[in-house]
Design an enzyme around this catalytic site. Sequence first.
Site, PDB file in Angstrom:
ATOM      1  N   ASP A  22      26.504  43.040  45.062  1.00 34.04           N
ATOM      2  CA  ASP A  22      25.706  42.049  44.923  1.00 34.04           C
ATOM      3  C   ASP A  22      25.250  41.576  45.700  1.00 34.04           C
ATOM      4  O   ASP A  22      25.645  41.609  46.724  1.00 34.04           O
ATOM      5  CB  ASP A  22      25.987  41.727  43.564  1.00 34.04           C
ATOM      6  CG  ASP A  22      27.400  41.121  43.979  1.00 34.04           C
ATOM      7  OD1 ASP A  22      28.133  40.134  45.059  1.00 34.04           O
ATOM      8  OD2 ASP A  22      28.476  39.807  42.457  1.00 34.04           O
ATOM      9  N   ASP A  65      32.645  32.538  34.608  1.00 40.14           N
ATOM     10  CA  ASP A  65      32.123  32.560  32.810  1.00 40.14           C
ATOM     11  C   ASP A  65      32.374  34.436  31.832  1.00 40.14           C
ATOM     12  O   ASP A  65      32.394  34.433  31.774  1.00 40.14           O
ATOM     13  CB  ASP A  65      31.020  33.101  32.551  1.00 40.14           C
ATOM     14  CG  ASP A  65      30.070  33.482  34.262  1.00 40.14           C
ATOM     15  OD1 ASP A  65      31.319  34.881  34.902  1.00 40.14           O
ATOM     16  OD2 ASP A  65      28.670  33.428  33.478  1.00 40.14           O
ATOM     17  N   HIS A 105      32.240  36.994  34.605  1.00 44.14           N
ATOM     18  CA  HIS A 105      31.651  37.964  35.255  1.00 44.14           C
ATOM     19  C   HIS A 105      32.422  38.932  36.202  1.00 44.14           C
ATOM     20  O   HIS A 105      33.204  38.206  37.084  1.00 44.14           O
ATOM     21  CB  HIS A 105      30.278  37.770  35.563  1.00 44.14           C
ATOM     22  CG  HIS A 105      30.100  36.817  36.572  1.00 44.14           C
ATOM     23  ND1 HIS A 105      29.587  35.922  36.537  1.00 44.14           N
ATOM     24  CD2 HIS A 105      31.107  36.661  38.046  1.00 44.14           C
ATOM     25  CE1 HIS A 105      30.071  34.963  38.256  1.00 44.14           C
ATOM     26  NE2 HIS A 105      31.124  35.983  38.614  1.00 44.14           N
ATOM     27  N   GLU A 113      26.686  38.487  33.945  1.00 46.45           N
ATOM     28  CA  GLU A 113      26.672  37.744  33.260  1.00 46.45           C
ATOM     29  C   GLU A 113      26.956  37.563  31.418  1.00 46.45           C
ATOM     30  O   GLU A 113      26.378  38.882  31.263  1.00 46.45           O
ATOM     31  CB  GLU A 113      25.701  36.429  33.429  1.00 46.45           C
ATOM     32  CG  GLU A 113      24.850  36.421  34.821  1.00 46.45           C
ATOM     33  CD  GLU A 113      25.722  35.564  35.399  1.00 46.45           C
ATOM     34  OE1 GLU A 113      27.330  35.301  34.993  1.00 46.45           O
ATOM     35  OE2 GLU A 113      25.699  34.185  35.432  1.00 46.45           O
TER      36      GLU A 113
HETATM   37  C1  F6R Z   1      30.867  38.916  44.370  1.00 50.43           C
HETATM   38  C2  F6R Z   1      31.163  38.365  42.810  1.00 50.43           C
HETATM   39  C3  F6R Z   1      31.195  37.969  42.037  1.00 50.43           C
HETATM   40  C4  F6R Z   1      32.778  36.918  42.320  1.00 50.43           C
HETATM   41  C5  F6R Z   1      32.684  35.968  40.914  1.00 50.43           C
HETATM   42  C6  F6R Z   1      33.991  34.962  41.573  1.00 50.43           C
HETATM   43  O1  F6R Z   1      30.023  39.810  45.460  1.00 50.43           O
HETATM   44  O2  F6R Z   1      30.262  39.812  42.255  1.00 50.43           O
HETATM   45  O3  F6R Z   1      31.898  38.414  40.622  1.00 50.43           O
HETATM   46  O4  F6R Z   1      33.619  37.662  42.428  1.00 50.43           O
HETATM   47  O5  F6R Z   1      31.992  35.285  40.968  1.00 50.43           O
HETATM   48  O6  F6R Z   1      33.935  34.621  42.459  1.00 50.43           O
HETATM   49  P1  F6R Z   1      34.886  33.839  43.772  1.00 50.43           P
HETATM   50  O7  F6R Z   1      35.794  34.863  44.443  1.00 50.43           O
HETATM   51  O8  F6R Z   1      34.025  32.808  44.398  1.00 50.43           O
HETATM   52  O9  F6R Z   1      35.584  32.847  43.075  1.00 50.43           O
END
Ligand code: F6R
Length: 264
Positions: A67, A138, A140, A145
């Site tokens: 992403d 959440d 994801h 989301e």
């Molecule tokens: C990032 C992504 C997100 C993160 C998730 C956890 O490329 O796709 O799904 O893996 O938001 O983020 P952290 O590791 O910062 O807790």
Amino acid sequence: MRVIIVKNYEEMSKEGAKMVKELVIKKPNCVLGLATGSTPIGLYKELIRMHKEENLDFSQVITFNLDEYYGLSGDHPQSYRYFMDVNLFNEINIKKENTHVPDGKIPLDKIEEYCREYEEMIKKAGGIDLQILGIGGDGHIGFNEPGSSLSSRTRLVALDEQTIRDNSRFFEKIEDVPRFALTMGVGTILEAKEIILLANGVKKAEVVAKAIEGPVTSQITASALQLHPKVTVILDEEAASQLRRKEYYIFAHEAEKKINLKLF
Ligand code: F6R
């Protein structure tokens, strides 16, 4: 699903990096799916160490990131392209042209076509051999989301309020966090041949339990991983603390070590 519970963040990172290393050795031109955020930084550090100290060779490896924030260009310090360059690509011998991060500056009227092309590029490269994932507060994966279709494809999405709050730690102020992102879909992610989900810290414990042991639901998109035949979840003790079947996971992992096979 394999669930590996390790002591701490460092061990989680090493365990994940070991799986990437095994693949890169077995298939030097493999295709990796990569994530950003706090979770995989230690894994990337370990890969950099393996490159520098053990000559792990990334010269033929191809990567696709999950992403990118919509509206940020690749040289913006909070963009995911910038994150990948700084935390991994600049430190290993990967060819920049083999690394792909969605372009956050694509004009709105070109997005659909661009997302289709991103998926095409993945297919042309032979599909993702190993996808690395973190999990959002959440539930994801990527930026899928709650409410994202479990067969969704790469597309533009609106970020959830909780994600904006969680990710504001990287920005000067919350107003600076982009409200939209381009992300691979849940359906895109599920096409990877193998997947690693990493999570650490007590803040992830509840959502990890829901994703692994709760029902498959679009309200926790990580729960869709239950539908994939080859997922390894690597957790530190804190992130594993709310799992009901923790004892079994520990037992199964000990058992697979004895026969030197991955038991999914
Ligand atoms: C990032 C992504 C997100 C993160 C998730 C956890 O490329 O796709 O799904 O893996 O938001 O983020 P952290 O590791 O910062 O807790």
